[in-house]
Enzyme design. Structure first.
Site, PDB file in Angstrom:
ATOM      1  N   SER A   1       7.406   4.623   5.542  1.00 59.57           N
ATOM      2  CA  SER A   1       9.090   4.367   5.552  1.00 59.57           C
ATOM      3  C   SER A   1       8.698   4.290   3.250  1.00 59.57           C
ATOM      4  O   SER A   1       7.486   4.495   3.146  1.00 59.57           O
ATOM      5  CB  SER A   1       9.657   3.282   5.580  1.00 59.57           C
ATOM      6  OG  SER A   1      11.210   4.016   4.829  1.00 59.57           O
TER       7      SER A   1
ATOM      8  N   ASP B   1       0.864  -1.609   0.289  1.00 57.84           N
ATOM      9  CA  ASP B   1       0.180  -0.230  -0.090  1.00 57.84           C
ATOM     10  C   ASP B   1       1.054   1.059   0.210  1.00 57.84           C
ATOM     11  O   ASP B   1       2.211   1.262   0.541  1.00 57.84           O
ATOM     12  CB  ASP B   1      -0.993  -0.257   1.061  1.00 57.84           C
ATOM     13  CG  ASP B   1      -2.190  -1.302   1.147  1.00 57.84           C
ATOM     14  OD1 ASP B   1      -1.911  -2.047   0.691  1.00 57.84           O
ATOM     15  OD2 ASP B   1      -2.689  -1.120   2.123  1.00 57.84           O
TER      16      ASP B   1
ATOM     17  N   HIS C   1       4.985  -7.072  -0.378  1.00 61.01           N
ATOM     18  CA  HIS C   1       4.634  -8.684  -0.943  1.00 61.01           C
ATOM     19  C   HIS C   1       5.195  -8.475  -2.375  1.00 61.01           C
ATOM     20  O   HIS C   1       6.730  -7.697  -3.114  1.00 61.01           O
ATOM     21  CB  HIS C   1       2.924  -8.558  -1.276  1.00 61.01           C
ATOM     22  CG  HIS C   1       1.838  -8.603   0.058  1.00 61.01           C
ATOM     23  ND1 HIS C   1       1.879  -9.449   0.726  1.00 61.01           N
ATOM     24  CD2 HIS C   1       1.753  -7.953   0.884  1.00 61.01           C
ATOM     25  CE1 HIS C   1       1.297  -8.886   1.705  1.00 61.01           C
ATOM     26  NE2 HIS C   1       0.985  -8.080   1.996  1.00 61.01           N
TER      27      HIS C   1
END
Length: 286
Positions: free
Chosen positions: A254, A96, A152
């Site tokens: 981050s 995201d 991922h």
């Protein structure tokens, strides 16, 4: 009250002062320790402040009850909350994020924001990797403090090595990127070398730590120890990770920079400031 308070802290001068002109490493270690405390007198106010300032959306979280601030940061999602398509030729967002600077790498030069260039050789220590991605493409993906913090595999990949580079922990928000030259090259980061399982195309996935990020953890090495605890240098790896499988996590917001070799391409629809989710198509492998 949230609106006026957030407007105050989003003033560029105030935000930069509050998030950068303090002992960054000390603050990061301190927050890392506080985030692990499970005692309700510490955990509940910490979680409350995080939710207030970060605008956290927990609608797709597996649970909304957390023992500590860290549990909130690294929360897993409900099954099926992120969808990765099965097309081996598409490239998915690993996390995201808000889309930052992206596009073509001009020889070995790219941008953190317009007017602030940096070079691959300053970000990546291996000259052979710099040559491999010269004239390729890149996309900067910023995870804010309230976002889902796990990342991922963007496609089916084999991870061949991870290089940890010790560094500073400047904030990586747009305000800091417009003020600190070569910011990503100064900060603590990992260079994850990978190849697509179909076609053997090289990919680089570079998680960059920032202020208050207490750790970067990778399943292909050892999630019990942070990369910082392992120490600087390259660790060889031989891990196969399917598209959408979890690679690791940050313990606060981050940035991940994804590098593609010349011939691979990013989606034309990407735009700076665009909110995307893990699994959204951001390019094509071939």
């Amino acid at each position: 009250m949230r609106g006026p308070i957030m407007r105050f802290f989003l003033n560029e001068d105030i935000n930069f002062l509050v998030t950068n002109r303090l002992p960054r490493r000390f603050a990061t270690k301190l927050v890392g320790r506080i985030a692990r405390i499970e005692h309700p007198l510490i955990a509940r106010p910490s979680l409350g402040l995080w939710k207030f300032f970060a605008g956290v959306d927990l609608s797709d979280a597996r649970t909304t009850r957390f023992k500590s601030l860290r549990d909130g940061f690294v929360r897993p999602l409900r099954d099926g909350a992120r969808a990765f398509d099965g097309d081996p030729d598409t490239l998915a967002s690993p996390c995201d994020a808000l889309v930052g600077a992206h596009g073509r790498i001009d020889d070995d030069q790219l941008y953190q924001v317009k007017g602030f260039p940096y070079r691959l050789q300053d970000l990546i220590p291996d000259p052979a990797l710099v040559e491999r991605f010269r004239d390729g493409s890149f996309v900067t993906l910023r995870l804010t403090a309230g976002m889902y913090h796990r990342f991922h595999a963007p496609t089916d990949i084999a991870v061949e090595g991870v290089t940890y580079i010790s560094g500073d922990c400047w904030n990586v928000n747009p305000i800091a990127l417009k003020r600190v030259e070569r910011l990503f090259c100064r900060n603590e980061r990992a260079v994850i070398e990978a190849r697509t399982l179909i076609g053997g195309q090289p990919l680089l996935i570079v998680p960059v730590a920032a202020i208050l990020v207490a750790s970067i953890r990778l399943h292909c090495l050892d999630t019990e120890r942070t990369l910082r605890e392992r120490g600087p240098g390259r660790s060889p790896c031989a891990a196969r990770i399917g598209k959408g499988e979890e690679m690791g996590w940050f313990e606060h917001g981050s940035t991940i920079i994804l590098f593609l070799r010349k011939g691979m391409r990013l989606a034309d629809t990407l735009a700076e400031g665009q909110a995307i989710r893990a699994g959204d198509v951001i390019g094509r492998v071939a």
